[in-house]
Write an enzyme that holds these catalytic residues in place. Structure first.
Site, PDB file in Angstrom:
ATOM      1  N   GLY A 219      65.041  -0.285  56.537  1.00  0.00           N
ATOM      2  CA  GLY A 219      66.182  -0.422  55.621  1.00  0.00           C
ATOM      3  C   GLY A 219      65.728  -0.361  54.181  1.00  0.00           C
TER       4      GLY A 219
ATOM      5  CB  SER B 129      67.567   5.142  51.695  1.00  0.00           C
ATOM      6  OG  SER B 129      66.304   5.723  51.814  1.00  0.00           O
TER       7      SER B 129
ATOM      8  CB  SER C 266      65.763   6.950  61.346  1.00  0.00           C
ATOM      9  OG  SER C 266      65.884   7.897  60.317  1.00  0.00           O
TER      10      SER C 266
ATOM     11  CD  GLU D 135      57.645   7.437  55.657  1.00  0.00           C
ATOM     12  OE1 GLU D 135      57.747   6.770  54.623  1.00  0.00           O
ATOM     13  OE2 GLU D 135      58.615   7.929  56.244  1.00  0.00           O
TER      14      GLU D 135
ATOM     15  CD  GLU E 206      63.637  19.050  45.129  1.00  0.00           C
ATOM     16  OE1 GLU E 206      63.626  18.151  46.003  1.00  0.00           O
ATOM     17  OE2 GLU E 206      64.106  20.176  45.333  1.00  0.00           O
TER      18      GLU E 206
HETATM   19  C1  LIG Z   1      66.621  12.655  58.520  1.00  0.00           C
HETATM   20  C2  LIG Z   1      66.457  11.535  57.542  1.00  0.00           C
HETATM   21  C3  LIG Z   1      66.046  10.294  57.980  1.00  0.00           C
HETATM   22  C4  LIG Z   1      65.916   9.238  57.074  1.00  0.00           C
HETATM   23  N1  LIG Z   1      65.564   8.010  57.559  1.00  0.00           N
HETATM   24  C5  LIG Z   1      65.509   6.949  56.697  1.00  0.00           C
HETATM   25  C6  LIG Z   1      65.246   5.628  57.188  1.00  0.00           C
HETATM   26  O1  LIG Z   1      65.028   5.421  58.387  1.00  0.00           O
HETATM   27  N2  LIG Z   1      65.244   4.608  56.317  1.00  0.00           N
HETATM   28  C7  LIG Z   1      65.464   4.790  54.976  1.00  0.00           C
HETATM   29  O2  LIG Z   1      65.417   3.807  54.230  1.00  0.00           O
HETATM   30  N3  LIG Z   1      65.742   6.027  54.482  1.00  0.00           N
HETATM   31  C8  LIG Z   1      65.770   7.100  55.312  1.00  0.00           C
HETATM   32  N4  LIG Z   1      66.069   8.359  54.824  1.00  0.00           N
HETATM   33  C9  LIG Z   1      66.408   8.504  53.414  1.00  0.00           C
HETATM   34  C10 LIG Z   1      65.376   9.250  52.587  1.00  0.00           C
HETATM   35  O3  LIG Z   1      64.265   8.431  52.328  1.00  0.00           O
HETATM   36  C11 LIG Z   1      66.091   9.716  51.298  1.00  0.00           C
HETATM   37  O4  LIG Z   1      67.091  10.632  51.684  1.00  0.00           O
HETATM   38  C12 LIG Z   1      65.147  10.373  50.337  1.00  0.00           C
HETATM   39  O5  LIG Z   1      64.219   9.450  49.813  1.00  0.00           O
HETATM   40  C13 LIG Z   1      65.923  11.011  49.160  1.00  0.00           C
HETATM   41  O6  LIG Z   1      66.810  10.121  48.587  1.00  0.00           O
HETATM   42  P1  LIG Z   1      68.364  10.479  48.387  1.00  0.00           P
HETATM   43  O7  LIG Z   1      68.880  11.027  49.669  1.00  0.00           O
HETATM   44  O8  LIG Z   1      69.032   9.287  47.807  1.00  0.00           O
HETATM   45  O9  LIG Z   1      68.395  11.666  47.320  1.00  0.00           O
HETATM   46  P2  LIG Z   1      68.241  11.533  45.751  1.00  0.00           P
HETATM   47  O10 LIG Z   1      67.067  10.673  45.427  1.00  0.00           O
HETATM   48  O11 LIG Z   1      69.563  11.157  45.179  1.00  0.00           O
HETATM   49  O12 LIG Z   1      67.884  13.014  45.339  1.00  0.00           O
HETATM   50  C14 LIG Z   1      68.879  14.056  45.188  1.00  0.00           C
HETATM   51  C15 LIG Z   1      68.150  15.316  44.694  1.00  0.00           C
HETATM   52  O13 LIG Z   1      67.576  15.051  43.384  1.00  0.00           O
HETATM   53  C16 LIG Z   1      66.185  15.335  43.399  1.00  0.00           C
HETATM   54  N5  LIG Z   1      65.459  14.366  42.577  1.00  0.00           N
HETATM   55  C17 LIG Z   1      65.621  13.004  42.588  1.00  0.00           C
HETATM   56  N6  LIG Z   1      64.766  12.430  41.713  1.00  0.00           N
HETATM   57  C18 LIG Z   1      64.049  13.438  41.149  1.00  0.00           C
HETATM   58  C19 LIG Z   1      63.002  13.493  40.169  1.00  0.00           C
HETATM   59  N7  LIG Z   1      62.520  12.388  39.631  1.00  0.00           N
HETATM   60  N8  LIG Z   1      62.502  14.705  39.843  1.00  0.00           N
HETATM   61  C20 LIG Z   1      62.972  15.856  40.421  1.00  0.00           C
HETATM   62  N9  LIG Z   1      63.987  15.874  41.349  1.00  0.00           N
HETATM   63  C21 LIG Z   1      64.492  14.679  41.711  1.00  0.00           C
HETATM   64  C22 LIG Z   1      65.778  15.164  44.880  1.00  0.00           C
HETATM   65  O14 LIG Z   1      64.603  15.876  45.172  1.00  0.00           O
HETATM   66  C23 LIG Z   1      66.994  15.730  45.598  1.00  0.00           C
HETATM   67  O15 LIG Z   1      66.940  17.137  45.644  1.00  0.00           O
HETATM   68  C24 LIG Z   1      66.189   9.439  55.688  1.00  0.00           C
HETATM   69  C25 LIG Z   1      66.594  10.704  55.246  1.00  0.00           C
HETATM   70  C26 LIG Z   1      66.732  11.742  56.146  1.00  0.00           C
HETATM   71  C27 LIG Z   1      67.187  13.074  55.629  1.00  0.00           C
END
Ligand SMILES: Cc1cc2nc3c(=O)[nH]c(=O)nc-3n(C[C@H](O)[C@H](O)[C@H](O)COP(=O)(O)OP(=O)(O)OC[C@H]3O[C@@H](n4cnc5c(N)ncnc54)[C@H](O)[C@@H]3O)c2cc1C
Length: 392
Positions: free
Chosen positions: A127, A129, A161, A244, A376
């Site tokens: 937990g 994100s 997940s 990880e 990114e």
């Molecule tokens: C299949 C899957 C399983 C997952 N499982 C888990 C889980 O079990 N537990 C958990 O806690 N999370 C989980 N996640 C979440 C995952 O860790 C996040 O989706 C990931 O860290 C990206 O965060 P966000 O989705 O909030 O995107 P954001 O951080 O909002 O990013 C949106 C876009 O902006 C870009 N961006 C953001 N910051 C920057 C920067 N500083 N410079 C350049 N570009 C940037 C990103 O690359 C992306 O393209 C999972 C995600 C997926 C897809």
């Protein structure tokens, strides 16, 4: 890097190979991921055998129930398991909840949670994100407020997940909203059956239920479930993330996937494989094989760094993550072209090839460049820590 096994490494490789040959049940499907493996008839038998051999968490120190394998032995173990397509239990539990407990947990916490993880039968979830905190994880808002011997948790996690099947969650919460954002975070273990937790499924575009939203409404978590000190959770989370990112076994599986596709293309040419009709398929399969070999070399580099210097890889792990995940997407694009009109059929169709797995993986691989840190973010790490470029 010397690519040849030493005599000791060769002996260990033979031991792993013989173990798999002897113990892998016939009715055990290959490692497709997902969370449904518990229902597979051979799964429990296989997990039990691995547990008896201390190979549920082979990298853990012996005193905590692991096999205490060296970095090289872990790589050999991963290589042999991937080559045999032998699925492995563990995931978050063995990959990073357990290691974080080993480093930061109290003796009571270790006694309570580690033996259970080593049975391979208990699922943990992560937990971290939230809707407003992904790449910028330190912005997380889920609150934990101390009330006597408990903390009261309110907030929301997302993309969790396995949240729907997990027994425990490793949870990051804000315990000091006035501190600078990295400093007010604490790390807890939470029983997923606690009153006040609601898990809502999120169905991904491959039509599969893997992750969830998790809501916390006045959830009471005992103080003894906190790992490390209050407000020091960010630093613990960094330990977990470095475990990880140093997951080095996947490149072997990638090469195996390309080899499987090549064999399929040859055996089914002119039937369900477009090999022979579409010259691009031949060229692309060759490219994917070369790239899979490059990914493997990157893994070799990481393990030889770890074996020599004993430190988890830094920007090298980001290079491998970025390259490996983008390669996985290219592999399944090539596979879709290879299958032609059979490609988009999923397992529900009687005409589906390869159990409809290609369509599933083609769609599922989109998430590879997001989960575990986006491409990114990996590029930022490579630019600043690897190349020494200034921050924007
Ligand atoms: C299949 C899957 C399983 C997952 N499982 C888990 C889980 O079990 N537990 C958990 O806690 N999370 C989980 N996640 C979440 C995952 O860790 C996040 O989706 C990931 O860290 C990206 O965060 P966000 O989705 O909030 O995107 P954001 O951080 O909002 O990013 C949106 C876009 O902006 C870009 N961006 C953001 N910051 C920057 C920067 N500083 N410079 C350049 N570009 C940037 C990103 O690359 C992306 O393209 C999972 C995600 C997926 C897809």
């Amino acid at each position: 890097m010397d690519f040849k096994d030493t005599p000791e490494e060769a002996a260990f490789r033979n031991e792993v190979r013989a173990f798999i040959k002897e113990n892998r049940p016939q009715n055990l499907a290959g490692g497709m991921g997902g969370f449904g493996q518990g229902q597979n008839p051979g799964w429990r038998e296989w997990v039990k055998k691995l547990a008896e051999r201390r190979w549920i968490a082979p990298a853990w120190p012996k005193e905590y129930g692991g096999a205490g394998l060296s970095v090289m032995e872990q790589f050999i173990f991963n290589e042999e398991m991937a080559e045999a397509r032998a699925p492995r239990p563990g995931g978050i539990a063995t990959g990073f909840a357990g290691p974080t407990l080993i480093v930061h947990g109290t003796e009571e916490q270790k006694k309570k949670y580690l033996p259970e993880i080593l049975t391979g039968e208990v699922i943990w979830c992560q937990g971290y994100s939230e809707p407003g905190a992904g790449s910028d994880l330190a912005s997380l808002q889920t609150r934990a407020v101390r009330d006597g011997d408990e903390y009261v948790v309110n907030g929301q996690k997302i993309w969790t997940s396995g949240g729907h099947v997990a027994k425990w969650m490793i949870l990051l919460t804000r315990t000091d909203p006035d501190a600078p954002k990295h400093r007010g975070i604490s790390y807890f273990i939470v029983d997923m059956k606690s009153p006040g937790i609601t898990v809502r499924p999120l169905i991904n575009m491959a039509d599969s239920h893997e992750f969830n939203e998790v809501f916390f409404e006045d959830v009471r978590v005992p103080r003894e479930n906190m790992i490390g000190e209050e407000n020091r959770g960010w630093y613990l989370a960094q330990t977990t993330l470095s475990f990880e990112r140093s997951n080095i076994g996947s490149a072997v599986g990638t090469k195996q996937t390309v080899l499987d596709l090549i064999n399929y293309a040859k055996e089914h040419a002119g039937k369900t494989s477009t090999l022979g009709e579409n010259p691009m398929v031949r060229v692309e399969l060759a490219d994917r094989m070369i790239e899979a070999q490059v990914a493997l070399m990157m893994s070799y580099k990481i393990i030889s760094l770890q074996a020599k210097e004993g430190v988890p890889a830094g920007h090298e792990a980001s290079v491998a993550k970025l390259y490996g995940t983008e390669l996985n997407q290219r592999i399944y694009r090539t596979a879709m072209k290879m299958l032609g009109l059979y490609g988009p059929l999923d397992a529900r169709s009687p005409y589906a090839e390869l159990r409809g797995r290609i369509k599933y993986m083609y769609l599922r691989s989109v998430a590879n460049t997001i989960e575990g840190g986006t491409s990114e973010i990996q590029r930022n790490i490579i630019a600043t820590r690897g190349l020494g470029l200034p921050r924007a």
